[in-house]
Scaffold this active site. Structure first.
Site, PDB file in Angstrom:
ATOM      1  N   LYS A 178     -16.427 -18.518  32.104  1.00 54.72           N
ATOM      2  CA  LYS A 178     -16.308 -17.165  31.553  1.00 54.72           C
ATOM      3  C   LYS A 178     -17.416 -16.937  30.523  1.00 54.72           C
ATOM      4  O   LYS A 178     -17.380 -17.464  29.413  1.00 54.72           O
ATOM      5  CB  LYS A 178     -14.965 -16.926  30.861  1.00 54.72           C
ATOM      6  CG  LYS A 178     -14.772 -15.431  30.560  1.00 54.72           C
ATOM      7  CD  LYS A 178     -13.756 -15.136  29.481  1.00 54.72           C
ATOM      8  CE  LYS A 178     -14.339 -15.108  28.099  1.00 54.72           C
ATOM      9  NZ  LYS A 178     -15.356 -14.073  27.848  1.00 54.72           N
ATOM     10  N   GLU A 183     -18.627 -26.553  20.562  1.00 50.94           N
ATOM     11  CA  GLU A 183     -19.869 -26.348  19.799  1.00 50.94           C
ATOM     12  C   GLU A 183     -19.658 -25.081  18.987  1.00 50.94           C
ATOM     13  O   GLU A 183     -19.597 -23.988  19.555  1.00 50.94           O
ATOM     14  CB  GLU A 183     -21.067 -26.160  20.738  1.00 50.94           C
ATOM     15  CG  GLU A 183     -21.397 -27.350  21.594  1.00 50.94           C
ATOM     16  CD  GLU A 183     -21.780 -28.566  20.797  1.00 50.94           C
ATOM     17  OE1 GLU A 183     -22.188 -28.422  19.627  1.00 50.94           O
ATOM     18  OE2 GLU A 183     -21.635 -29.676  21.329  1.00 50.94           O
ATOM     19  N   CYS A 222     -26.392 -20.576  16.181  1.00 57.61           N
ATOM     20  CA  CYS A 222     -25.572 -21.548  15.454  1.00 57.61           C
ATOM     21  C   CYS A 222     -26.446 -22.461  14.607  1.00 57.61           C
ATOM     22  O   CYS A 222     -26.030 -22.942  13.566  1.00 57.61           O
ATOM     23  CB  CYS A 222     -24.703 -22.347  16.417  1.00 57.61           C
ATOM     24  SG  CYS A 222     -25.631 -23.137  17.724  1.00 57.61           S
ATOM     25  N   GLU A 266     -20.789 -18.175   8.158  1.00 57.85           N
ATOM     26  CA  GLU A 266     -21.825 -17.943   9.164  1.00 57.85           C
ATOM     27  C   GLU A 266     -22.054 -16.437   9.292  1.00 57.85           C
ATOM     28  O   GLU A 266     -21.188 -15.717   9.779  1.00 57.85           O
ATOM     29  CB  GLU A 266     -21.363 -18.535  10.504  1.00 57.85           C
ATOM     30  CG  GLU A 266     -22.463 -18.580  11.523  1.00 57.85           C
ATOM     31  CD  GLU A 266     -22.030 -19.248  12.823  1.00 57.85           C
ATOM     32  OE1 GLU A 266     -20.950 -18.915  13.329  1.00 57.85           O
ATOM     33  OE2 GLU A 266     -22.793 -20.085  13.332  1.00 57.85           O
TER      34      GLU A 266
END
Ligand code: NDP
Length: 511
Positions: free
Chosen positions: A192, A267, A301, A399
């Site tokens: 997906k 991750e 990331c 983040e």
């Protein structure tokens, strides 16, 4: 710097109609069971670029059932490593032959610059080649040291059906960090992609079929995390989930997988420091700091979103970063000269802007950028530098996933390491110094899955990638990448007459 596009032409003209896509389930391209569809506008250009069948829970069930059948009955899971490798190599070659088509699709859906997109697709093709090489070398272990009557074998078996869930920031590259390795092990999969960027994953589906991959081995569902991703995690017929995305959703993945106790590989996010000591090659560090934070508009990331700079050079170096950041060309991602394209969607744009405003309120100083820029209606954001950030501010902890650099200062190597480790994340870090002791001692003490010394954000298929702390679970890439998609089975083979009688050797037994 906003691009002056006069005199420049786009590498392709914008599509007049969106490209249409279906779901790939059991080798057939199909509409969703409930016939729903959704679409995607290019965030840089505001035109419709994709129109996709929208999978729901019923489609997820059908895809998982197909993957289960394909795994349990083969042939993929029973092929020789060399045969699987041949298919993977054909896929890598097919991707290389269509780099421009893949790259343009990624630009239109994600907003990233075309030059960068081409490099990512080429890098992804290389991952298919690397996985092919591992398909032939995957092996277990043997113990010929357990005595004359025993031989111990450690077998590596494909784990089974793997759900692969990917984000929008590097749609094809991240897919290629997972899928070819799962296939090399002999697994079957349901994939997906993010609903913002499904195009290249669906295009890959066509190439997989042309390369001879049997039906049901890879099933592709464009759709939303809820309900499709959720189903792909909870379903009892799925053996493993491989996920890349936010730390928040990563935790939800672990919770959703708990009921069936499946293996999970994650991750997740990062808040990565670039530590610059006064004795570094400052020109090199400068280039890497600017690249490290503005690459992919900071939607990365690995973004080097925290500059930790030694106090003795802090003002001069920060001023130099600002000067260099002004030269970064922001704008239409279909121009060859663009280095930073559009933010992926309005929600992400607003989130980044919110972080910038909150940093100002908390007492930090926005020394560059922070505003929307042209051209047209695209979601372009100026490269931003925020100075006088302290370690406890949200801008130093969370983040942001945007082109925003936070500047913090330190005096000693100990302080630098302490600051570097002062977040919940532990994905990567850069250290810039000419002193080998300082470099290696810092690298050893920094809690991160990857530390770059006098470099930043290069990657190689051979080198493992993943995070400490809340940046993830497990590693991708490297020579163990295929093993991650296997179960370990111990096979103990007794040789010759029984030697370890529990109730004594029977009298009738003569040997
Ligand atoms: P998410 O982590 O929400 O999404 C990643 C993938 O997970 C998408 O395919 C998403 O589907 C899917 N997903 C979402 N919820 C679930 C669920 N409950 N079960 C299963 N799958 C799910 O990232 P976003 O795209 O929402 O971005 C939000 C923030 O995440 C960003 O601002 C950024 O900070 C961070 N992020 C980090 C990434 C990284 O690599 N570290 C990558 C992308 C984002 P859907 O598309 O439907 O949401």
């Amino acid at each position: 710097m906003t691009l002056d596009i006069s005199g420049q032409t786009r590498v392709v003209s914008l599509p007049e109609a969106p490209r249409t896509w279906q779901l790939l389930i059991d080798g057939k391209w199909t509409e969703a069971a409930d016939r729903r569809r959704f679409d995607r506008q290019s965030p840089a250009h505001g035109v419709l670029v994709g129109d996709y069948a929208q999978a729901g829970a019923a489609d997820a069930d059908a895809a998982i059932a197909a993957a289960r059948r394909a795994f349990d009955h083969g042939p993929w899971s029973h092929l020789k490593g060399a045969e699987r490798a041949a298919v993977l190599r054909r896929v890598g070659e097919a991707v290389r032959n269509r780099i421009e088509e893949f790259a343009v699709l990624e630009v239109l859906e994600s907003g990233k610059p075309i030059v960068q997109a081409r490099a990512e697709i080429a890098g992804a093709a290389d991952l298919w080649d690397y996985a092919a090489s591992l398909a032939r070398t995957l092996h277990g272990d043997s113990y010929n040291t357990l005595g004359d009557d025993m031989l111990g074998l450690v077998l590596r078996e494909p784990i089974g059906v793997v759900s692969i869930i990917t984000p929008w920031n590097f749609p094809f590259l991240i897919l290629s960090q997972k899928l070819p390795f799962a296939l090399a092990a002999g697994c079957t999969t349901v994939v997906k992609p993010s609903e913002l960027t499904p195009g290249t994953t669906l295009l890959l589906g066509q190439l997989l079929q042309e390369a001879g991959l049997p039906d049901g081995v890879v099933n592709i569902l464009a759709g939303y995390g809820n309900p499709v991703g959720q189903r792909m995690i909870e379903h009892p017929d799925v053996d493993m989930v491989s996920f890349t995305g936010s730390t928040g959703v990563g935790k939800a993945v672990v919770r959703a997988s708990a009921e069936t106790l499946k293996k999970v590989s994650l991750e997740l996010g990062g808040k990565n420091p670039q530590i610059v000591f006064a004795d570094a090659d400052l020109e090199a560090a400068l280039d890497a700091v600017v690249f490290g934070v503005y690459f992919n508009a900071g939607e990365c990331c690995n973004s080097g979103s925290r500059l930790l700079i030694q106090k003795s050079i802090a003002e001069d170096f920060t001023a130099a970063v600002i000067e260099r950041a002004r030269k970064v060309l922001v704008g239409d991602p279909l121009l060859e000269t663009t280095r930073v394209g559009s933010i992926v969607n309005q929600a992400q744009f607003d989130k980044i802007r919110g972080y910038i405003d909150d940093a100002s309120t908390a007492g930090a100083v926005v020394r560059l950028g922070g505003r929307r820029t042209g051209p047209g209606s695209g979601l372009f954001l100026e490269p931003t530098v925020i100075d006088r950030v302290s370690a406890n501010m949200a801008i130093a902890q969370e983040e942001v996933f945007g082109p925003v650099l936070s500047v913090l200062t330190f005096d000693t190597p100990d302080e630098a390491v302490e600051l570097a480790n002062k977040t919940l994340f532990g994905l990567s870090a850069g250290v810039w110094t000419r002193d080998m002791d300082t470099a290696v001692q810092a690298a050893r003490r920094i809690q991160a899955g990857t530390v770059w010394l006098n470099s930043f954000m290069d990657g190689y298929p051979e080198l493992p990638f993943g995070g400490f702390k809340q940046s993830g679970l497990g590693r991708e890439l490297g020579r163990f990448a295929v093993e991650d998609y296997t179960e370990t089975k111990t096979l103990q083979m007794h040789l010759g007459p029984r030697t370890n009688w529990w109730l004594g050797k029977p009298a009738a037994t003569t040997t």
